[in-house]
Design an enzyme around this catalytic site. Structure first.
Site, PDB file in Angstrom:
ATOM      1  N   HIS A   1      -7.020 -19.775  11.241  1.00 18.75           N
ATOM      2  CA  HIS A   1      -8.404 -20.158  10.933  1.00 18.75           C
ATOM      3  C   HIS A   1      -9.139 -19.041  10.186  1.00 18.75           C
ATOM      4  O   HIS A   1      -9.801 -19.292   9.168  1.00 18.75           O
ATOM      5  CB  HIS A   1      -9.184 -20.499  12.210  1.00 18.75           C
ATOM      6  CG  HIS A   1     -10.658 -20.645  11.962  1.00 18.75           C
ATOM      7  ND1 HIS A   1     -11.212 -21.823  11.506  1.00 18.75           N
ATOM      8  CD2 HIS A   1     -11.679 -19.747  12.037  1.00 18.75           C
ATOM      9  CE1 HIS A   1     -12.515 -21.643  11.323  1.00 18.75           C
ATOM     10  NE2 HIS A   1     -12.825 -20.401  11.634  1.00 18.75           N
TER      11      HIS A   1
ATOM     12  N   CYS B   1     -14.208 -26.895   8.862  1.00 13.32           N
ATOM     13  CA  CYS B   1     -13.061 -26.129   8.342  1.00 13.32           C
ATOM     14  C   CYS B   1     -11.848 -27.020   8.123  1.00 13.32           C
ATOM     15  O   CYS B   1     -11.580 -27.924   8.912  1.00 13.32           O
ATOM     16  CB  CYS B   1     -12.713 -25.014   9.318  1.00 13.32           C
ATOM     17  SG  CYS B   1     -11.288 -24.030   8.793  1.00 13.32           S
TER      18      CYS B   1
ATOM     19  N   CYS C   1      -8.137 -26.119  12.932  1.00  8.54           N
ATOM     20  CA  CYS C   1      -9.284 -27.015  13.103  1.00  8.54           C
ATOM     21  C   CYS C   1      -8.880 -28.463  12.842  1.00  8.54           C
ATOM     22  O   CYS C   1      -9.297 -29.371  13.559  1.00  8.54           O
ATOM     23  CB  CYS C   1     -10.429 -26.588  12.194  1.00  8.54           C
ATOM     24  SG  CYS C   1     -11.136 -24.995  12.699  1.00  8.54           S
TER      25      CYS C   1
ATOM     26  N   CYS D   1      -8.681 -25.793   7.946  1.00 13.43           N
ATOM     27  CA  CYS D   1      -7.458 -25.060   8.306  1.00 13.43           C
ATOM     28  C   CYS D   1      -6.613 -25.890   9.269  1.00 13.43           C
ATOM     29  O   CYS D   1      -7.094 -26.839   9.886  1.00 13.43           O
ATOM     30  CB  CYS D   1      -7.783 -23.712   8.936  1.00 13.43           C
ATOM     31  SG  CYS D   1      -8.196 -23.766  10.699  1.00 13.43           S
TER      32      CYS D   1
ATOM     33  N   ASP E   1       0.862  -1.164   0.000  1.00 15.11           N
ATOM     34  CA  ASP E   1       0.000   0.000   0.000  1.00 15.11           C
ATOM     35  C   ASP E   1       0.904   1.221   0.000  1.00 15.11           C
ATOM     36  O   ASP E   1       2.029   1.186   0.491  1.00 15.11           O
ATOM     37  CB  ASP E   1      -0.912  -0.005   1.231  1.00 15.11           C
ATOM     38  CG  ASP E   1      -1.918   1.136   1.150  1.00 15.11           C
ATOM     39  OD1 ASP E   1      -2.195   1.576   0.018  1.00 15.11           O
ATOM     40  OD2 ASP E   1      -2.396   1.589   2.188  1.00 15.11           O
TER      41      ASP E   1
ATOM     42  N   ASP F   1      -8.329  -7.087   0.546  1.00 13.05           N
ATOM     43  CA  ASP F   1      -7.389  -7.238   1.646  1.00 13.05           C
ATOM     44  C   ASP F   1      -8.073  -6.695   2.880  1.00 13.05           C
ATOM     45  O   ASP F   1      -9.022  -5.918   2.772  1.00 13.05           O
ATOM     46  CB  ASP F   1      -6.122  -6.405   1.413  1.00 13.05           C
ATOM     47  CG  ASP F   1      -6.362  -4.947   1.734  1.00 13.05           C
ATOM     48  OD1 ASP F   1      -6.929  -4.252   0.872  1.00 13.05           O
ATOM     49  OD2 ASP F   1      -6.065  -4.524   2.865  1.00 13.05           O
TER      50      ASP F   1
ATOM     51  N   ASP G   1      -2.657   7.968  -2.797  1.00 11.83           N
ATOM     52  CA  ASP G   1      -3.957   8.648  -2.886  1.00 11.83           C
ATOM     53  C   ASP G   1      -4.279   9.433  -1.627  1.00 11.83           C
ATOM     54  O   ASP G   1      -3.586   9.350  -0.618  1.00 11.83           O
ATOM     55  CB  ASP G   1      -5.076   7.632  -3.177  1.00 11.83           C
ATOM     56  CG  ASP G   1      -5.201   6.552  -2.104  1.00 11.83           C
ATOM     57  OD1 ASP G   1      -4.222   6.315  -1.385  1.00 11.83           O
ATOM     58  OD2 ASP G   1      -6.283   5.948  -1.993  1.00 11.83           O
TER      59      ASP G   1
END
Length: 362
Positions: free
Chosen positions: A347, A315, A320, A317, A96, A276, A150
């Site tokens: 997660h 899940c 989990c 992930c 950014d 994002d 910006d």
RNA sequence: GCAGGGUUAGUGAAGCGGUCAAACACGGCAGACUGUAAAUCUGCUGGCUUAUGCCUUCGUAGGUUCGAAUCCUACACCCUGCA
């Protein structure tokens, strides 16, 4: 820019009911859209190793020009091999520009036509960021996707009065960003991509003009900035629905700063390719996570004290799948063990990556 | 045994005649978080019940006073010296 070369920067493979599915080509690799980028402001996604980030399916990491410029400085990072080597992430990196800090640190900064002067919170030093400076820093860092500098404003009365000014300045700064970017990359074999940012607050007329102006340049991608800054879901959705038919379909559409699952679904269904947000990691460190159905749970709640189930049984992930119980996570949160934030971050990011994956085709 | 200090809500700790249901910290409960000044911030945290209301609390039992967590007496326990 890169769009003039043989391979298009963005290859749209499919559009179904407004949902776009495709490939974005960066010099650090091709990534599938739509996608979500976790935020690694200071060179690391908070509390996670790059391997852990990768395990969530995240393809890119976002870094921040302002923070990395202050500490440790782009020159230092360059000496340490560039941002990829520095943070041990070989996938694409988007930085950014520092534009968001114009908004988030407004109370300790001063805007002029030249740029923005910040007070370094560490030592009080004045730090001037300009479109040119932002390009120089981002190129020094070695980012693969660079954002134009910006002027972001909020939604309070004072900020609304600045809406037009910010919109106009954003475009003058975009021209300067592009000029500096071209100057600095003209001899580069594999230059990064440059994205322009459309502003305009909650004013549709300004938003439309802003988008048209960004799209009239040859930037590689189109970003929508200045939303999800407190306007609320209905207003944000209304604006994105309004903008959806106006995007250049040949370029990638990046909505900056959105990460609430409900919002992500809506915007992906309205032509957004990339997003994002700090939410999955920040919320995770604060003990909250998403479960099937986009529901949010607070793992610190007393009711999970003896809950043996994982965060979300549906899940895939690491957290989990490894079987960490809600009771265990609650305990680690309660005693201040940072592992809880790490496991929950994994997660939460995975939750958003899965959400994106469900929209991809081909 | 003598002298001195202490005992306050779940914990630590202020308060030392009224404005005290009692500061503050921690703990507890709940919530917020959207291009990260955020492992942060906010609210509540004796009971009833939500009120410029009542009730019960400041080691225990009495007392002084219009009024006591605050003063006095006795007792219990703890700490520090001297024996």
């Amino acid at each position: 820019m890169n769009s003039t070369k043989n391979t298009p920067v963005y290859a749209l493979h499919n559009t179904t009911n407004g949902v776009r599915s495709g490939i974005l080509h960066t010099r650090a690799g091709a990534v599938k859209t739509p996608f979500f980028m976790p935020v690694g402001t200071r060179g690391a996604v908070r509390s996670l190793t790059p391997e852990q980030v990768k395990s969530t399916g995240a393809q890119l990491i976002l870094g921040n020009t302002y923070h990395l410029h202050l500490d440790p400085g782009e020159k230092t990072i360059k000496k340490l091999g560039g941002l990829h080597a520095f943070m041990n992430w070989d996938g694409p990196i988007l930085t950014d520009s520092g534009g968001f800090q114009v908004f988030s640190l407004a109370h300790m900064s001063k805007i002029t036509e030249e740029g923005v002067t910040f007070n370094n919170p560490k030592n009080g030093d004045k730090v001037l960021l300009t479109p040119e400076k932002s390009m120089q820093i981002q190129l020094d860092l070695g980012a693969d996707i660079i954002m134009a500098f910006d002027d972001v404003v909020g939604l309070d009365d004072t900020s609304r009065k600045r809406e037009t000014e910010a919109f106009e300045r954003t475009h003058r700064w975009l021209d300067r960003s592009i000029a500096e970017f071209k100057l600095l990359t003209k001899d580069m074999e594999k230059p990064p991509l440059l994205f322009g940012i459309a502003q305009g607050g909650l004013n549709k007329d300004l938003r439309k003009k802003s988008l048209e102006m960004v799209q009239s340049t040859d930037v590689d991608g189109i970003a929508i900035g200045g939303l999800s800054v407190g306007e609320g879901t209905p207003l944000m959705h209304d604006m994105l629905e309004f903008l959806s038919p106006l995007y250049d379909p040949a370029r990638a559409h990046y909505l900056m700063g959105v990460g609430e699952p409900e919002n992500m679904r809506f915007v992906i269904e309205h032509g957004i390719d990339m997003l994002d947000c700090v939410l999955p990691t920040r919320n995770a460190r604060h003990g909250s996570s998403w479960i099937t159905g986009d529901k949010k749970i607070h793992l610190t709640n007393a009711k999970y004290k003896e809950d043996i189930s994982v965060i979300d049984s549906g899940c895939d992930c690491y957290t989990c799948q490894s079987g960490y119980s809600r009771g265990f996570l609650r305990h680690q949160f309660k005693v201040g063990e940072t592992l809880a934030g790490t496991l929950t971050s994994i997660h939460n990011i995975r939750y958003l990556e899965r959400l994106c994956e469900e929209y991809r085709q081909g």
